[in-house]
Motif scaffolding. Structure first.
Motif, PDB file in Angstrom:
ATOM      1  N   ILE A 102     100.400   7.900   6.115  1.00 16.60           N
ATOM      2  CA  ILE A 102      99.609   8.505   5.028  1.00 16.60           C
ATOM      3  C   ILE A 102     100.294   8.237   3.686  1.00 16.60           C
ATOM      4  N   GLY A 103     101.613   8.377   3.644  1.00 18.26           N
ATOM      5  CA  GLY A 103     102.343   8.098   2.410  1.00 18.26           C
ATOM      6  C   GLY A 103     102.174   6.657   1.970  1.00 18.26           C
ATOM      7  N   GLY A 104     102.192   5.732   2.911  1.00 20.83           N
ATOM      8  CA  GLY A 104     101.992   4.320   2.586  1.00 20.83           C
ATOM      9  C   GLY A 104     100.617   4.056   2.004  1.00 20.83           C
ATOM     10  N   ILE A 105      99.610   4.702   2.575  1.00 25.51           N
ATOM     11  CA  ILE A 105      98.249   4.541   2.050  1.00 25.51           C
ATOM     12  C   ILE A 105      98.173   5.097   0.626  1.00 25.51           C
ATOM     13  N   LEU A 106      98.744   6.267   0.406  1.00 32.12           N
ATOM     14  CA  LEU A 106      98.706   6.874  -0.930  1.00 32.12           C
ATOM     15  C   LEU A 106      99.470   6.029  -1.958  1.00 32.12           C
ATOM     16  N   VAL A 107     100.608   5.504  -1.558  1.00 27.10           N
ATOM     17  CA  VAL A 107     101.384   4.654  -2.471  1.00 27.10           C
ATOM     18  C   VAL A 107     100.617   3.370  -2.772  1.00 27.10           C
ATOM     19  N   GLY A 108     100.027   2.764  -1.754  1.00 28.28           N
ATOM     20  CA  GLY A 108      99.238   1.549  -1.973  1.00 28.28           C
ATOM     21  C   GLY A 108      98.059   1.796  -2.892  1.00 28.28           C
ATOM     22  N   TYR A 109      97.375   2.913  -2.679  1.00 25.59           N
ATOM     23  CA  TYR A 109      96.243   3.266  -3.538  1.00 25.59           C
ATOM     24  C   TYR A 109      96.719   3.500  -4.975  1.00 25.59           C
ATOM     25  N   GLY A 110      97.820   4.218  -5.116  1.00 24.40           N
ATOM     26  CA  GLY A 110      98.364   4.478  -6.459  1.00 24.40           C
ATOM     27  C   GLY A 110      98.797   3.206  -7.166  1.00 24.40           C
ATOM     28  N   ALA A 111      99.368   2.281  -6.410  1.00 26.52           N
ATOM     29  CA  ALA A 111      99.789   1.006  -7.009  1.00 26.52           C
ATOM     30  C   ALA A 111      98.592   0.215  -7.503  1.00 26.52           C
TER      31      ALA A 111
END
Length: 161
Positions: A102-111
């Motif tokens: 979930i953190g990876g998805i959120l970081v990717g979306y934020g990037a």
């Protein structure tokens, strides 16, 4: 609050790491005129296999070869560090896999939302005096300070019971 201090392994490795990252990014720019952000490496690599218009932008398809070499250098450099420093090659993580996902998805979306990752804006963007990068870094840091303080005051005392 921090039983081993802010820098449990001393401050020198962090300074050395920062200097090496800065020197590497500066060297890439001085020698080639290229800006080495990592979130663009991700997007340009997907341009090999995804035909959606976003991934087929000319700036992604034209730069994917050098970006893959850049990413490979990052991986080889990290592996070399572990071999030469004698550090363990596997670091134990106590975070559940689903939270990492979930953190990876959120970081990717934020990037994607901020048109670059935190390190890209902080290292490459600020170095090139980009105003959008300055706004992004101020937003990232403000959010990080706020989150860290909330976690320290709310979550940490509850976990210590």
């Amino acid at each position: 609050m921090y039983p081993n201090g802010f820098f449990p392994h001393g401050w020198e490795p962090y300074l050395l790491g920062g200097l090496l990252i800065g020197a590497g990014v500066a060297l890439l720019f001085v020698l080639t005129g290229l800006i080495g952000g990592m979130s663009t490496v991700y997007s340009s690599t997907w341009s090999y296999v995804v035909s959606r218009p976003f991934f087929q932008q000319s700036n992604l398809t034209r730069s994917r070869v050098w970006r893959l070499a850049y990413a490979a250098g990052l991986i080889v450099g990290a592996a070399l560090w572990f071999v030469l420093s004698g550090q363990p090659s596997r670091v134990a993580v106590s975070v559940p896999t689903w939270q990492l996902f979930i953190g990876g998805i959120l970081v990717g979306y934020g990037a994607r939302l901020s048109q670059g990752c935190t390190s890209g804006h902080g290292i490459c963007g600020l170095a090139s005096l980009s105003r959008p990068s300055l706004v992004a870094v101020i937003t990232f840091m403000g959010t990080a300070f706020l989150t860290a303080n909330i976690m320290a005051r709310v979550v940490a005392p509850v976990a210590g019971r």
